[in-house]
Design a protein around this motif. Structure first.
Motif, PDB file in Angstrom:
ATOM      1  N   ILE A   1       8.941  19.968   3.475  1.00 19.64           N
ATOM      2  CA  ILE A   1       8.447  19.190   2.309  1.00 19.64           C
ATOM      3  C   ILE A   1       9.814  18.853   1.892  1.00 19.64           C
TER       4      ILE A   1
ATOM      5  N   GLU B   1      -1.353  16.474   8.635  1.00 12.78           N
ATOM      6  CA  GLU B   1      -2.023  17.220   7.337  1.00 12.78           C
ATOM      7  C   GLU B   1      -3.760  17.521   7.467  1.00 12.78           C
TER       8      GLU B   1
ATOM      9  N   ASP C   1      -1.521  23.682   0.257  1.00 11.85           N
ATOM     10  CA  ASP C   1      -1.696  23.646  -1.152  1.00 11.85           C
ATOM     11  C   ASP C   1      -0.369  24.483  -1.666  1.00 11.85           C
TER      12      ASP C   1
ATOM     13  N   TYR D   1       2.831  22.316  -1.332  1.00 16.55           N
ATOM     14  CA  TYR D   1       3.032  21.376  -2.233  1.00 16.55           C
ATOM     15  C   TYR D   1       3.432  21.649  -3.711  1.00 16.55           C
ATOM     16  N   SER D   2       2.865  22.788  -4.124  1.00 12.37           N
ATOM     17  CA  SER D   2       3.024  23.057  -5.416  1.00 12.37           C
ATOM     18  C   SER D   2       3.054  24.479  -5.781  1.00 12.37           C
TER      19      SER D   2
ATOM     20  N   GLY E   1       9.248  22.577  -6.218  1.00 11.74           N
ATOM     21  CA  GLY E   1       7.973  21.563  -6.251  1.00 11.74           C
ATOM     22  C   GLY E   1       7.389  21.175  -7.453  1.00 11.74           C
TER      23      GLY E   1
ATOM     24  N   GLU F   1       7.119  17.775  -9.655  1.00 16.11           N
ATOM     25  CA  GLU F   1       5.758  17.378 -10.210  1.00 16.11           C
ATOM     26  C   GLU F   1       5.951  16.815 -11.641  1.00 16.11           C
TER      27      GLU F   1
ATOM     28  N   LYS G   1       6.493  13.483  -3.148  1.00 16.65           N
ATOM     29  CA  LYS G   1       6.639  14.568  -2.173  1.00 16.65           C
ATOM     30  C   LYS G   1       6.434  14.257  -0.777  1.00 16.65           C
TER      31      LYS G   1
ATOM     32  N   LEU H   1       5.588  15.213   2.876  1.00  8.74           N
ATOM     33  CA  LEU H   1       5.281  16.518   4.072  1.00  8.74           C
ATOM     34  C   LEU H   1       5.522  15.995   5.337  1.00  8.74           C
TER      35      LEU H   1
END
Ligand code: SAM
Length: 224
Positions: free
Chosen positions: A154, A179, A192, A195-196, A201, A205, A211, A213
């Motif tokens: 990512i 995904e 999850d 991503y964050s 990450g 945000e 982002k 992936l």
């Protein structure tokens, strides 16, 4: 610079008991360029029986992650209401240049997940050889991943996303994993976190950046 680093001759030469005191073994998840460790610290309690290892080249950053893990383990041991007593025993970190000697750390076909989260972009063309995804390195990643294992990438840099995707697509031992398919296989909590959960990450945000992936599966037999 990594001139002061020494490398294990093979995974057998590593003191896994020093990294995972309660159940020494080789790792199953590896986070390459783990930075401050947010991914593994998010995943460790979700997969308490899965040994996971971060690799980070910066001295202070890798020391910070080591201290962070030690503190989490101590808190869990002292305060069973906060987390089970053995919590975070499955997560560890080494200071290493992951572009060198990955197979010295991870045995053949030992990893089920390999993470490249927000890697350094190395924008200039003459710096592209410093990127963490390249044909040579992909051969090493294919060697250490189990068939069926997943590479998660990512980034907020679109050009780097296209680069990583193109190299992985061109490599005969990887196939794209959507995904949607990964979520259907129960890997939603991993996605999850990809991503964050990491510091980078979260920064993306805050800045409302995009982002990108791209995930790939290590297949059993090369596509020809
Ligand atoms: N993955 C983390 C995140 O998402 O927050 C960190 C992202 S940061 C932009 C990239 C990290 O990779 C830095 O901490 C850097 O020191 C580390 N790094 C760069 N090259 C590396 C290498 N060859 N081996 C190990 N770590 C490396």
């Amino acid at each position: 610079s990594d001139h002061a680093l020494s490398y294990p001759l093979s995974p057998d030469a590593i003191d896994w008991a020093a990294l995972y005191p309660t159940s020494p073994s080789t790792p199953e998840f590896a986070d390459v360029g783990c930075g401050f460790g947010g991914l593994l610290i998010a995943l460790a309690p979700l997969f308490p029986d899965t040994p996971m290892l971060g690799m980070e080249i910066r001295v202070q950053v890798s020391q910070y992650v080591q201290d962070r893990i030690a503190a989490l383990r101590a808190t869990a041991a002292a305060n069973p209401q906060s987390a089970p007593p053995g919590a975070y025993q499955n997560v560890s970190i080494v200071r290493a240049n992951s572009m060198k000697f990955m197979p010295n750390y991870f045995p053949k076909h030992s990893l089920s997940a390999l993470f490249f989260l927000f890697p350094d972009p190395h924008f200039k063309a003459r710096k592209h050889k410093a990127r963490i995804i390249s044909p040579t390195l992909l051969a090493e990643y294919a060697y250490i991943l189990k068939p069926g294992g997943i590479v998660y990438t990512i980034t907020d840099v679109r050009d780097l996303h296209e680069w990583m995707k193109a190299h992985l697509e061109a490599f005969p031992l990887f196939e794209p994993a959507s995904e949607e398919d990964l979520r259907a296989e129960g890997k939603g909590p991993i996605l999850d976190a990809v991503y964050s959960s990491t510091e980078e990450g979260k920064k993306v945000e805050r800045n409302q950046g995009d982002k990108w992936l791209a995930c790939f599966r290590r297949i059993e037999v090369a596509r020809i």
